[in-house]
Each structure stands twice: as structure tokens, then as C-alpha cells.
Design an enzyme around this catalytic site. Sequence first.
Site, PDB file in Angstrom:
ATOM      1  N   ASN A  85       0.904  -1.269   0.033  1.00  0.00           N
ATOM      2  CA  ASN A  85      -0.096   0.017   0.013  1.00  0.00           C
ATOM      3  C   ASN A  85       0.904   1.267   0.056  1.00  0.00           C
ATOM      4  O   ASN A  85       0.370   2.207  -0.327  1.00  0.00           O
ATOM      5  CB  ASN A  85      -0.874  -0.154   1.198  1.00  0.00           C
ATOM      6  CG  ASN A  85      -0.249  -0.425   2.516  1.00  0.00           C
ATOM      7  OD1 ASN A  85       0.497  -1.421   2.607  1.00  0.00           O
ATOM      8  ND2 ASN A  85      -0.479   0.552   3.676  1.00  0.00           N
ATOM      9  N   CYS A 125      -2.394   5.429   7.928  1.00  0.00           N
ATOM     10  CA  CYS A 125      -2.637   4.774   9.143  1.00  0.00           C
ATOM     11  C   CYS A 125      -1.619   5.154  10.054  1.00  0.00           C
ATOM     12  O   CYS A 125      -1.528   5.329  11.232  1.00  0.00           O
ATOM     13  CB  CYS A 125      -2.739   3.134   9.196  1.00  0.00           C
ATOM     14  SG  CYS A 125      -3.819   2.538   7.927  1.00  0.00           S
TER      15      CYS A 125
HETATM   16  C1  LIG Z   1      -6.345  -0.001   3.406  1.00  0.00           C
HETATM   17  C2  LIG Z   1      -5.783  -1.381   3.910  1.00  0.00           C
HETATM   18  C3  LIG Z   1      -6.100  -2.409   4.728  1.00  0.00           C
HETATM   19  C4  LIG Z   1      -7.115  -2.078   5.822  1.00  0.00           C
HETATM   20  O1  LIG Z   1      -8.502  -1.833   5.282  1.00  0.00           O
HETATM   21  P1  LIG Z   1      -9.581  -1.250   6.114  1.00  0.00           P
HETATM   22  O2  LIG Z   1     -10.784  -1.691   5.302  1.00  0.00           O
HETATM   23  O3  LIG Z   1      -9.490   0.257   5.944  1.00  0.00           O
HETATM   24  O4  LIG Z   1      -9.620  -1.622   7.230  1.00  0.00           O
HETATM   25  C5  LIG Z   1      -5.445  -3.583   4.822  1.00  0.00           C
HETATM   26  N1  LIG Z   1      -4.270  -3.688   3.940  1.00  0.00           N
HETATM   27  C6  LIG Z   1      -3.895  -3.062   2.992  1.00  0.00           C
HETATM   28  C7  LIG Z   1      -2.849  -3.589   2.096  1.00  0.00           C
HETATM   29  C8  LIG Z   1      -4.573  -1.715   3.083  1.00  0.00           C
HETATM   30  O5  LIG Z   1      -4.190  -0.961   2.106  1.00  0.00           O
END
Ligand SMILES: *Cc1c(COP(=O)(O)O)cnc(C)c1O
Length: 396
Positions: A153, A327
Site C-alpha cells: 500500500n 494509518c
Molecule cells: C487499507 C488497507 C487495509 C485496511 O483496510 P480497512 O478496510 O481500511 O480496514 C489493509 N491492508 C492494506 C494493504 C490496505 O491498503
Amino acid sequence: MEAKRIYVDHSATTPMKKCVLDAMLPYFTEDFGNASTVYAEGREAKKAINLAREQVAKAIGATSDEIYFTGSGTEADNWAIRGIALANKNKGNHIITSSVEHHAVLHTCAELEKQGFEVTYLPVDEFGMVSAKSVEEAITDKTVLITIMTANNEIGTIMPIEEIGKVAKKNNIVFHTDAVQAIGMMEIDVEKMGIDLLSLTGHKFYGPKGSGALYVRKGTKIAPILTGGAQERNKRAGTENIPCIVGLGKAIELATEDISGHTEKLRLMRDRFIKRVLDEIPYSRLNGHPTERIAGSANISFEFIEGESLLLMLDMKGISASSGSACTSGSLDPSHVLLAIGLKHETAHGSLRVSFGDSNTLEDADRIVDELKVIVARLREMSPLYEEVKKEKKDV
Ligand SMILES: *Cc1c(COP(=O)(O)O)cnc(C)c1O
């Protein structure tokens, strides 16, 4: 007149599509039934959930009885890891993951370590890639789970999932992948890729926030983490969030109907942005893999500047970008991903993630570069380190 704002943080979240909203709306009001009831309203709700389950299954090459809805990608990751760990407690206590996973995976593994599990956090190469060979070498007779993300991400690197799937299969170990960033960005086929569990979340592909799903291969033993009613075939208790489930189904169908067309547009913007930045702004570098990366995403480090100041100044110019993961922004620790690919703390601090999406254009990419050139130069004027470098250059 003020220029329109440019949103380039699609790896953090995406705006919901109007037709997704339209699909969801009736389920808040007239079609409000509880899917666990037997009368007409309940049957209508059940039908809506079943359709969404088929839509999700189709998008990843699974069957609908292998899809379970959750409240987020985070919940899907937590459930996959805790659920497999718990179900295999008698078999072993070892988990293999990578050092660049999302915190939903890393912090869950850390919790399990406190409960007696052993976790191997595999290193990555300079591009953020885990090798299937290192996964294989980390396997012990106590290994019960391999969890490696499909695409990162922060830096966008795509992992060799199919190869890792082969290693897992050969060694008869359950393989989970966090595919949150990959849906709609590349073809996903759980059969071909040898994936046993897969996490996804609606709000990263123009669906609603608070909607997620976990794919669990038929025959895989997994313990529930939410207990209560019999929803989701006794695996995930709690009355289903039907509007969100309907929205997730609609959004994943749209996101996966023309992946190559969609990504081609994003790739053009991304590559134009990267090329211009690297050509026109000195002391900048691209983080992540040069080619094996998700289409819309670019992560750049600028020496001698502070990422937070950069973001604030971009914001004042109407540009919404990120310094890495949503985050971790607001925390002073540099990104664990950028440190894992070998960046120094100072360099990691001067990083910017731009993730293009549906609403962006090539003109947006150009405007961001034009603003960046000015902002980076201004911030560097304030940096004593940069002054020294300039002086040294004059001396030689
Ligand atoms: C955004 C994200 C998450 C978390 O998903 P949420 O629905 O926001 O809890 C987990 N893993 C990756 C790689 C992400 O980009």
C-alpha cells in the site's frame, strides 16, 4: 477562481461511485429486512447478500460459498491470521510474513507472538519484494500459515504471489494474502495463484467504507473470531450490514470488468508523473519496483525535506496526497516499509505517495509536478543540510 482540488490518495481511500450508492440506498429504508428471518423482507435481504457473494467470488475466481463478509479489510486480515492460528494450534505455532505488510497484519502477528506464536518477518529487497525462495527457507515443521500481501500500500510493489502459492502448496501450508490494494489493479485468480485465504475491502475500489470480505478456500479449517449468531454460515456472527455488502458487490463487479483499460489510464498518469519528477527535481528517487508496481501509485523520496511540510504545502495548493500510509500519518516514526527497503530515516521522512484514480487526468499529474518543483525548492532553501551540499558542489 480557485483551481479544482486534486485528490491523489486513492491508496488510502476512494470516493464511492454514484451507481454503487444507488444500489445500496433501498437497503437502508424499504428493503430493511434482517437476513436471518424467514418472511419476505428477510428473504429479500438474503437474496441481496447472495448476489453480492457471487459478485465477489466471480471477481477473484472463487465460488460463492468461499466468500465471507466482514466489516473491513482490517477485520479480514485479523480473522485470517487469528482464525488459522487458532484452528491449527495443535499442529504448530509458526507464522511466516514479511516486514512490509500493512499494520492490520503486522500488529496481529505481534499480538499472537505475545500468546506464544513465533513469527518470521521476512526481509525484502531494495524494491520491497519478498522472494518465494526466502519463504521456502523459512518454513519449519511448525509453520501453519504464510501471509504475504499481494501489493504494497505504500510503495505499490507487487509480490510474486503465484510463486509463493506454489511453495505453500508444495509444503502443505495455508497461504493468506492481503489483496486490498490489488483488487481492480491486476487479475486475481485464487486457483491459479494458489491462494487459500484472501482479504479485500470495498473502500479501496470505489465501494463503501466498512465493507470487507475474506475468501476462505473450501476445506480450510478456520476458527471464528466473532461469535454469536449463525450468520455467515456460523463463521462471522452479527447481523449483516446489507447496504455495505450490496455496495461491495456492485463495486467489485465494476472494478474488475475492465482492469486493463482502467490501469492503462492510471499507468500513463503515474509514469508521466514519475518521469517528470525524477527529471526535473534533483535529489529525488523512486521507491518501490520500477515495473512490478500497481498502476496508479508512485512513491518518491526527496532528500533534505520533511514530508509533513511537503504535504501541508501541497494541501494549501489544493492537492491531497500522502506521506505513506494513512494509518501512520500523524505519527513521527518513519514508515516501516521505507526503512525495510533500506532508506535512511531522514530520506524516509522526506517521502511522498501519490496514488492516481478514476477522476484524475494527465493535466493533474502535470500540475502536481509544477507545484512540487516550487515547494521542494522552497523547503530546501530552509534546510541547513541542503546549503552544505550546495557549498560542497561549488568546492569541487
Ligand atoms: C487499507 C488497507 C487495509 C485496511 O483496510 P480497512 O478496510 O481500511 O480496514 C489493509 N491492508 C492494506 C494493504 C490496505 O491498503
